[in-house]
Design a protein around this motif. Structure first.
Motif: not given
Length: 786
Positions: A495-510, A521-533
């Motif tokens: 998916h489109v990101g700032i750089g490297g791995l970015d964190i995404f969210e997708a809401a549930f639907t029926e 930003q600032p959760i995502n950066s130009r490098l790798d961002d991952f394992s989000y809880i």
């Protein structure tokens, strides 16, 4: 294309045999180049290929490659097995790469090779295959052997060592030696060395150094640089915040992979617009680096009980020399547990989770059942102390389950949907414990790695794995899922990101999921961002990143979103419908841009199937500018003023460019509105420039169009002077078109004919009205070719 930062291998692949699954697909460059006689290959960009020049003793043509080896004993076993299964297997060595290929069959034609590729050798071979194209036109030769370099003996030794480490995928050591050897004058080094140096740093997420070598590679070898390395160069540029140039490289990448190819990053232009939106938006959040982070890799946090956290770390906690993973020269991963400080959200008192869980290989990515009595985690495929290899001598990942028995974790058992010939990892349980999400590159995967799920039955058994589909998964990598009652969170480079791995969210639907949204930003950066809880109601959580300012490699960060006070509902909006001027048809796919009075772009909208667009949360009593564009239509612009907390509707019609192309008396022309000049003047007025800009739009769309400019006057005044004036006007018109970017070669001539070619009877000696004289004062644009 393959984007492979080190953590994919930290988590996924234990290197034993010389090539793992990830390297077997990514280390070899599957380029788009091919022998000139191959025509149909361009129509099959989905076929994995690599092209090399002639290899001594190897037949030119097409070889279906089943495996690649760096060690002879493994090659012999594999080749013997293939022959036992009835394949005419044979091997040969590529002297440039120093690897041995095992081929299942040789073909003289592309079509025959592709037929067996598509059918997996009539269904007899189920693992990955690809086609090596050997061009028989010229002998293979190294572009610049090391011994021919103008380098000292010390440099040559360093380069030999760097190449040795690179070819065995020991990128940490390789990058150190390249850095020592290539200190200056990068332009003097051959393409292969610059490429390997860039890749060595890229695979370890050092984007600054990767950018340095990729830039030298591109500056000195230009068109010779493969699409894959252009792609990696673009990501290295994003990783150093050079977003403008990164966009240009992505456009070049798109051209290299050809128009029809559905690569990882298709529709580059629309992706650029999304990236602009991500960069312009940000979420207010307080982010803190945790005290438990080490100089090694720390990541994959997971809540454990009321006030504890389990995470993965490569910290060297042994009292003797710890075994190290060759990819990044770090110790192997173990699972650790720490206490959460409820006030600061920091972690304290880190210790290893359990001797029954941690082994001398990798353990990472854990999730717990709602009652905390069952744990799922990722581990290398092992049985006891024995490492298990697949058919290609590769050790993949598996998910294991352990239960709490008498206050201790039981010996883990592997889950039934694992496989010996693909990886399964990164487990994540739904809050009710009934769905287990995970990551895999199993058959049926859309991209490099996809997110799947299985149903967890009451008896502990599982359903068949189900792919989350293209709403979530891309041709790239989707990894590290986390789910709560509202959303799925994951990391991706597809998916489109700032750089490297970015964190995404997708809401549930029926029906499934809403469109994945980049957390920005600032959760995502130009490098790798991952394992989000995250704890959704508290707006707080944890994630991992290798961004600058950390303590070492990957670090775990806590975050707290700062939620603004709720403002009164804003009803200010501009909506409308975009249609085609003549037919009234809807114009889905048109781009509507919203700008302020200073023409600064604020938002953009891709028109829906019903022709509609909508901009919300606008300021009241404010003038906005709407511009609408669509390929082969003229841009339209409107100024719209909002009211006070009230929506506004405005409809826009687009005019097709082809309507300007007409036939008059058997001559094809570009028909514009009247282009006026001031009396006795030949400079381009502002109203004339607007019409000429439309002509420029048409010529930019039809890039092969060549025109003639013909300028005419009325019969009032001296005929010789009229001809002089019209000629100046024709050439002034030509100069304006050139100033707007039209190449001079596309304007065959610019000639004034004065009063010689009237379109009515208003000639010398004939009384005519002012309006009829006006009809003869005109400029015409004759199409010579297009």
């Amino acid at each position: 294309m393959n984007l492979l930062p080190k953590r994919l291998f930290i988590l996924c692949f234990f290197l034993i045999s010389g090539l793992s699954f990830g390297q077997s697909l990514s280390y070899l460059e599957f380029e788009d180049s091919e022998p000139k006689e191959v025509v149909s290959k361009a129509q099959r960009p989905d076929v994995r290929t690599r092209t090399v020049d002639a290899i001594s003793g190897v037949a030119a043509g097409y070889h279906i490659i089943a495996n690649t080896f760096s060690k002879n004993k493994y090659r012999k076993r594999f080749e013997a097995k293939m022959k036992e299964e009835g394949f005419p297997a044979y091997h040969f060595k590529d002297p440039e790469e120093k690897y041995t290929y095992v081929s299942l069959k040789h073909y003289e034609t592309w079509d025959a090779a592709v037929a067996d590729y598509d059918s997996q050798m009539d269904g007899r071979y189920t693992d990955d295959i690809w086609i090596l194209i050997v061009d028989g036109k010229k002998a293979q030769q190294k572009s610049a052997p090391l011994q021919n370099l103008n380098a000292s003996k010390g440099q040559l030794k360093l380069l030999d060592k760097a190449n040795e480490y690179f070819e065995t995928m020991r990128y940490a050591e390789a990058s150190n030696y390249y850095n020592l050897a290539l200190k200056n004058k990068l332009a003097t080094y051959p393409k292969e060395i610059l490429q390997k140096a860039g890749d060595a740093f890229y695979f370890n997420s050092n984007m600054e150094k990767a950018h340095e070598y990729y830039q030298a590679l591109y500056d000195n070898y230009g068109d010779e640089v493969s699409a894959e390395n252009i792609f990696k160069y673009a990501h290295a540029l994003k990783g150093t915040s050079k977003y403008g140039k990164a966009k240009r490289m992505m456009r070049l990448y798109k051209r290299k992979v050809k128009d029809g190819e559905k690569g990882v990053y298709a529709r580059t232009e629309s992706r650029e617009a999304v990236l602009d939106g991500i960069l312009q938006s940000s979420v207010k959040a307080e982010i803190k680096n945790l005290s438990i982070n080490s100089v090694y890799s720390d990541f994959s946090p997971m809540y454990y009980g009321e006030n504890q956290m389990v995470y993965a770390s490569a910290k060297d906690s042994g009292f003797i020399n710890t075994r190290r993973y060759k990819w990044n020269n770090q110790p192997y991963l173990d699972l650790y547990v720490s206490k959460i400080n409820e006030e600061t959200k920091d972690l304290r008192g880190s210790k290893k989770l359990s001797k029954k869980i941690n082994t001398k290989y990798h353990e990472a990515s854990v999730t717990f059942s709602p009652d905390g009595q069952t744990m799922y985690f990722t581990r290398n495929n092992t049985k006891g102390k024995k490492v298990i290899f697949g058919t290609k001598k590769i050790n993949f990942l598996k998910i294991y389950r352990s239960n709490m028995v008498g206050g201790e974790w039981s010996l883990p058992e592997e889950l039934p949907f694992n496989g010996d010939d693909f990886s399964t990892g990164h487990p994540a349980l739904s809050p009710d414990g009934k769905k287990l999400y995970f990551v895999s590159d199993r058959p049926g995967t859309i991209g490099n790695t996809d997110i799947f799920y299985v149903m967890v039955n009451a008896d502990g058994s599982f359903s068949e794995p189900i792919n989350l589909g293209p709403e979530i998964n891309t041709k790239g990598r989707e990894m590290f899922p986390f789910v709560n009652d509202k959303k799925l969170y994951f990391s991706s480079d597809g998916h489109v990101g700032i750089g490297g791995l970015d964190i995404f969210e997708a809401a549930f639907t029926e029906e499934g999921f809403e469109m994945a949204q980049n957390l920005g930003q600032p959760i995502n950066s130009r490098l790798d961002d991952f394992s989000y809880i995250v704890k959704e109601d508290a707006h707080e959580g944890y994630f991992a990143s290798n961004r600058k300012g950390g303590k070492g490699d990957d670090d775990i960060y806590s975050f707290k979103r700062i939620v603004p006070e709720e403002a009164p509902e804003n009803l200010n909006a501009i909506s409308g419908v975009v249609t085609e001027l003549v037919t009234g048809d809807y114009m889905p796919g048109a781009l509507v841009e919203l700008m302020d009075a200073n023409r600064k772009k604020l938002q953009e909208f891709i028109v829906e199937e019903d022709g509609s667009f909508l901009f919300e949360d606008l300021d009241g009593n404010t003038n906005y500018i709407l511009t609408v564009s669509k390929d082969k239509f003229f841009n339209e612009e409107q100024t719209v003023a909002t009211l006070e907390n009230e929506p506004i509707t405005t409809d826009i019609a687009l005019k097709r460019m082809k309507e300007m192309i007409v036939m008059e008396d058997g001559v094809k022309k570009l028909k514009t509105e009247m282009i006026y000049f001031d009396f006795d003047k030949f400079n381009i007025r502002s109203d004339a420039s607007e019409e000429l800009d439309k002509l420029v739009e048409v010529m930019n769309t039809y890039e092969n169009m060549v025109i003639k400019i013909e300028s005419h006057t009325d019969a009032i005044g001296n005929a010789a002077y009229n001809k002089y004036l019209s000629d100046k006007r024709a050439k002034s018109t030509r100069d304006y078109l050139i100033s707007q970017g039209i190449d001079a070669s596309r304007i065959a001539s610019a000639i004034g004919y004065g009063e010689e070619r009237p379109i009515n009877n208003c000639v010398d000696g004939v009384r005519c009205s002012r309006q009829n004289h006006q009809l003869n004062r005109r400029s015409e644009f004759v199409i010579v070719s297009m």
